[in-house]
Write a protein that holds these residues in place. Structure first.
Motif, PDB file in Angstrom:
ATOM      1  N   ILE A 140       0.846  -1.183   0.000  1.00 17.32           N
ATOM      2  CA  ILE A 140       0.000   0.000   0.000  1.00 17.32           C
ATOM      3  C   ILE A 140       0.886   1.239   0.000  1.00 17.32           C
ATOM      4  N   THR A 141       0.843   1.992  -1.090  1.00 15.91           N
ATOM      5  CA  THR A 141       1.701   3.171  -1.219  1.00 15.91           C
ATOM      6  C   THR A 141       1.184   4.078  -2.316  1.00 15.91           C
ATOM      7  N   LEU A 142       1.501   5.354  -2.225  1.00 14.71           N
ATOM      8  CA  LEU A 142       1.231   6.292  -3.306  1.00 14.71           C
ATOM      9  C   LEU A 142       2.386   6.333  -4.297  1.00 14.71           C
ATOM     10  N   THR A 183       9.755  -5.340  -6.266  1.00 16.93           N
ATOM     11  CA  THR A 183       8.959  -5.478  -5.043  1.00 16.93           C
ATOM     12  C   THR A 183       9.678  -4.834  -3.862  1.00 16.93           C
ATOM     13  N   LYS A 184      10.984  -5.060  -3.773  1.00 18.73           N
ATOM     14  CA  LYS A 184      11.762  -4.450  -2.692  1.00 18.73           C
ATOM     15  C   LYS A 184      11.894  -2.948  -2.881  1.00 18.73           C
ATOM     16  N   ALA A 185      12.036  -2.504  -4.134  1.00 15.81           N
ATOM     17  CA  ALA A 185      12.150  -1.066  -4.404  1.00 15.81           C
ATOM     18  C   ALA A 185      10.863  -0.334  -4.019  1.00 15.81           C
ATOM     19  N   ILE A 186       9.721  -0.967  -4.275  1.00 16.28           N
ATOM     20  CA  ILE A 186       8.438  -0.376  -3.876  1.00 16.28           C
ATOM     21  C   ILE A 186       8.329  -0.345  -2.360  1.00 16.28           C
ATOM     22  N   THR A 187       8.677  -1.458  -1.729  1.00 15.86           N
ATOM     23  CA  THR A 187       8.567  -1.561  -0.267  1.00 15.86           C
ATOM     24  C   THR A 187       9.464  -0.551   0.434  1.00 15.86           C
TER      25      THR A 187
END
Length: 281
Positions: A210-212, A247-251
């Motif tokens: 969950i992120t903008l 996935t890690k970059a988003i997290t």
């Protein structure tokens, strides 16, 4: 007879538009290449005026400058993989097709950039035919998001079953492989599926973050695949590793505030140093 030993870096080329906000396009691609230990070269197809809140304007690079960039890079630097992003108009698409035929790069990842994360159309209609008719068959992998896959396949996509049907349509258009990106579908998981002709689909899932800060995810994923291909990974392995990376970059970037809209990922959460490979001349 003495043989001099030289070294070089694994190298990827991005052919895409420039994002003045730094989160997508050329900027995201170069960041991704660098983070994964790959030397990055670039050919800019267009210049955008944009930030985290949206695209305000697009100016295509002149045909002469676009062709000049392609010739300059390919005639001098050994390119291990190519990522193609935004080709704003028909002329740009035709010039890139001609460059591929002239210089024959072996690994080409095509991100058919048509619609931005913020919903802006980035591609003129007259470029679509060239991309579908000429570029699809020349590339190793095409990586549409749901909106782009719907546009290209002419069907609505709301499930993994429909992702599969759409992928079959894209493969029938000449694609050698299609990565259907399911990040725009609602659910507890972000699932991407790799479809290759006459091979079982490769399903890759990660928990939804969950992120903008989702600006540039498509650019980053396709350039990560190109980077891993430049490092010598097979296409399935490159896709799998790229999925883990993004996935890690988003997290790692989900709680960072950059601008007032959709912010970028954290490309440099764990940078890998460039590694030299030995060559003999």
């Amino acid at each position: 007879m003495k043989t001099d030993t030289f070294y070089r870096y694994p190298t990827a080329l991005t052919i895409a538009g420039s994002d003045s906000g730094g989160g997508a396009g050329i900027q995201a691609d170069i960041k991704t290449f660098s983070a994964l230990g790959v030397y990055g070269a670039s050919v800019i197809t267009s210049i955008t005026a944009q930030n985290t809140q949206g695209v305000r304007g697009i100016q295509a690079v002149s045909p002469e400058v676009l062709k000049g960039q392609l010739d300059a890079v390919f005639q001098d630097i050994t390119i291990d993989a190519v990522k193609i992003g935004m080709l704003h108009n028909k002329t740009a698409a035709e010039i890139v097709v001609n460059a591929i035929d002239t210089y024959s790069p072996s690994r080409i990842i095509l991100d058919p950039v048509m619609i931005s994360t913020s919903g802006n159309k980035l591609l003129q209609d007259d470029a679509i035919d060239i991309i579908v008719r000429e570029l699809f068959k020349r590339t190793s992998l095409v990586t549409p998001n749901i909106d782009e896959a719907e546009f290209l396949s002419g069907m609505k996509i709301t499930s993994e079953k429909e992702m599969c049907l759409a992928a079959e349509k894209l493969l029938s258009l000449g694609c050698h492989a299609v990565l259907m990106k399911g990040g725009h579908l609602k659910g507890k998981e972000m699932t991407d599926i790799l479809y290759v002709s006459e091979a079982s689909p490769l399903r890759l899932s990660a928990e939804t973050v969950i992120t903008l800060n989702g600006h540039g995810t498509g650019c980053t994923l396709s350039s990560a695949i190109a980077a891993y291909q430049a490092l010598g990974k097979s296409l399935p392995d490159a896709v799998r590793l790229a999925k883990e990376y993004i996935t890690k970059a988003i997290t790692e970037g989900k709680d960072v505030r950059t601008g007032h809209g959709h912010g970028p990922l954290n490309h440099f959460f764990a940078p890998v140093p460039l590694v030299k490979t030995e060559i003999k001349r």
